[in-house]
Design a protein around this motif. Sequence first.
Motif, PDB file in Angstrom:
ATOM      1  N   ILE A   5       0.834  -1.202   0.000  1.00 44.13           N
ATOM      2  CA  ILE A   5       0.000   0.000   0.000  1.00 44.13           C
ATOM      3  C   ILE A   5       0.869   1.252   0.000  1.00 44.13           C
ATOM      4  N   VAL A   6       1.921   1.245   0.802  1.00 47.41           N
ATOM      5  CA  VAL A   6       2.826   2.394   0.867  1.00 47.41           C
ATOM      6  C   VAL A   6       3.434   2.660  -0.510  1.00 47.41           C
ATOM      7  N   LYS A   7       3.857   1.604  -1.157  1.00 45.98           N
ATOM      8  CA  LYS A   7       4.462   1.744  -2.484  1.00 45.98           C
ATOM      9  C   LYS A   7       3.442   2.258  -3.498  1.00 45.98           C
ATOM     10  N   ILE A   8       2.230   1.731  -3.443  1.00 47.70           N
ATOM     11  CA  ILE A   8       1.173   2.167  -4.366  1.00 47.70           C
ATOM     12  C   ILE A   8       0.860   3.647  -4.150  1.00 47.70           C
ATOM     13  N   LEU A   9       0.744   4.046  -2.885  1.00 47.43           N
ATOM     14  CA  LEU A   9       0.460   5.461  -2.595  1.00 47.43           C
ATOM     15  C   LEU A   9       1.535   6.366  -3.191  1.00 47.43           C
ATOM     16  N   ARG A  10       2.782   5.978  -2.993  1.00 53.54           N
ATOM     17  CA  ARG A  10       3.892   6.795  -3.513  1.00 53.54           C
ATOM     18  C   ARG A  10       3.866   6.839  -5.033  1.00 53.54           C
ATOM     19  N   LYS A  11       3.706   5.679  -5.643  1.00 52.37           N
ATOM     20  CA  LYS A  11       3.728   5.640  -7.111  1.00 52.37           C
ATOM     21  C   LYS A  11       2.538   6.388  -7.709  1.00 52.37           C
ATOM     22  N   ASN A  12       1.371   6.284  -7.074  1.00 49.40           N
ATOM     23  CA  ASN A  12       0.200   7.020  -7.556  1.00 49.40           C
ATOM     24  C   ASN A  12       0.428   8.525  -7.491  1.00 49.40           C
ATOM     25  N   ALA A  13       1.251   8.944  -6.544  1.00 49.96           N
ATOM     26  CA  ALA A  13       1.575  10.366  -6.415  1.00 49.96           C
ATOM     27  C   ALA A  13       2.693  10.770  -7.368  1.00 49.96           C
ATOM     28  N   LEU A  15       5.954  10.023  -7.098  1.00 52.50           N
ATOM     29  CA  LEU A  15       7.093  10.498  -6.320  1.00 52.50           C
ATOM     30  C   LEU A  15       8.173   9.435  -6.169  1.00 52.50           C
ATOM     31  N   THR A  16       9.373   9.911  -5.917  1.00 49.62           N
ATOM     32  CA  THR A  16      10.454   9.016  -5.518  1.00 49.62           C
ATOM     33  C   THR A  16      10.297   8.742  -4.023  1.00 49.62           C
ATOM     34  N   GLN A  17      11.059   7.784  -3.516  1.00 51.29           N
ATOM     35  CA  GLN A  17      11.021   7.519  -2.080  1.00 51.29           C
ATOM     36  C   GLN A  17      11.488   8.743  -1.294  1.00 51.29           C
ATOM     37  N   LYS A  18      12.483   9.418  -1.803  1.00 50.80           N
ATOM     38  CA  LYS A  18      12.997  10.616  -1.128  1.00 50.80           C
ATOM     39  C   LYS A  18      11.923  11.698  -1.049  1.00 50.80           C
ATOM     40  N   GLU A  19      11.237  11.932  -2.155  1.00 50.60           N
ATOM     41  CA  GLU A  19      10.189  12.955  -2.180  1.00 50.60           C
ATOM     42  C   GLU A  19       9.035  12.595  -1.243  1.00 50.60           C
ATOM     43  N   ALA A  20       8.681  11.321  -1.226  1.00 45.73           N
ATOM     44  CA  ALA A  20       7.604  10.870  -0.335  1.00 45.73           C
ATOM     45  C   ALA A  20       8.000  11.079   1.123  1.00 45.73           C
ATOM     46  N   ALA A  21       9.231  10.746   1.445  1.00 44.57           N
ATOM     47  CA  ALA A  21       9.726  10.928   2.815  1.00 44.57           C
ATOM     48  C   ALA A  21       9.704  12.398   3.212  1.00 44.57           C
ATOM     49  N   GLU A  22      10.069  13.258   2.299  1.00 43.40           N
ATOM     50  CA  GLU A  22      10.086  14.695   2.587  1.00 43.40           C
ATOM     51  C   GLU A  22       8.690  15.216   2.930  1.00 43.40           C
ATOM     52  N   SER A  30      13.630   5.639   6.298  1.00 47.17           N
ATOM     53  CA  SER A  30      12.387   5.212   6.954  1.00 47.17           C
ATOM     54  C   SER A  30      11.345   4.819   5.912  1.00 47.17           C
ATOM     55  N   TRP A  31      11.226   5.651   4.871  1.00 45.34           N
ATOM     56  CA  TRP A  31      10.264   5.326   3.808  1.00 45.34           C
ATOM     57  C   TRP A  31      10.661   4.016   3.126  1.00 45.34           C
ATOM     58  N   GLU A  32      11.933   3.850   2.877  1.00 46.30           N
ATOM     59  CA  GLU A  32      12.416   2.616   2.263  1.00 46.30           C
ATOM     60  C   GLU A  32      12.045   1.411   3.124  1.00 46.30           C
ATOM     61  N   ARG A  33      12.162   1.556   4.424  1.00 46.64           N
ATOM     62  CA  ARG A  33      11.808   0.463   5.341  1.00 46.64           C
ATOM     63  C   ARG A  33      10.312   0.192   5.326  1.00 46.64           C
ATOM     64  N   TYR A  34       9.500   1.234   5.168  1.00 41.55           N
ATOM     65  CA  TYR A  34       8.053   1.027   5.029  1.00 41.55           C
ATOM     66  C   TYR A  34       7.769   0.156   3.809  1.00 41.55           C
ATOM     67  N   GLU A  35       8.383   0.517   2.696  1.00 47.34           N
ATOM     68  CA  GLU A  35       8.129  -0.224   1.456  1.00 47.34           C
ATOM     69  C   GLU A  35       8.712  -1.635   1.503  1.00 47.34           C
ATOM     70  N   ALA A  36       9.775  -1.826   2.241  1.00 44.53           N
ATOM     71  CA  ALA A  36      10.377  -3.161   2.356  1.00 44.53           C
ATOM     72  C   ALA A  36       9.632  -4.031   3.366  1.00 44.53           C
ATOM     73  N   GLY A  37       8.756  -3.420   4.159  1.00 47.77           N
ATOM     74  CA  GLY A  37       8.033  -4.171   5.169  1.00 47.77           C
ATOM     75  C   GLY A  37       8.799  -4.331   6.469  1.00 47.77           C
ATOM     76  N   ASP A  38       9.910  -3.612   6.611  1.00 48.53           N
ATOM     77  CA  ASP A  38      10.712  -3.680   7.836  1.00 48.53           C
ATOM     78  C   ASP A  38      10.135  -2.826   8.956  1.00 48.53           C
TER      79      ASP A  38
END
Length: 75
Positions: A5-13, A15-22, A30-38
Amino acid sequence: MISNIVKILRKNAGLTQKEAAEILKIEQRSWERYEAGDRIPSIQNLELFCIKKNQDFNEYRNKINDYLNSKKKSL
């Protein structure tokens, strides 16, 4: 599950992971860990992200709540 879901939200927007985190004022890692499920982001952060990017959070809310409730039961 939530990582998808996190990845879908970002991609629908669009954005890159960096932009989403900002947007959430968190580290990119932290965003990378969300998308990795960590790590699991708070529902409030996901909702805030949707609000800021004009996405409808309600379509994701039930899936997230179901997942979180199943995790609590397994503890």
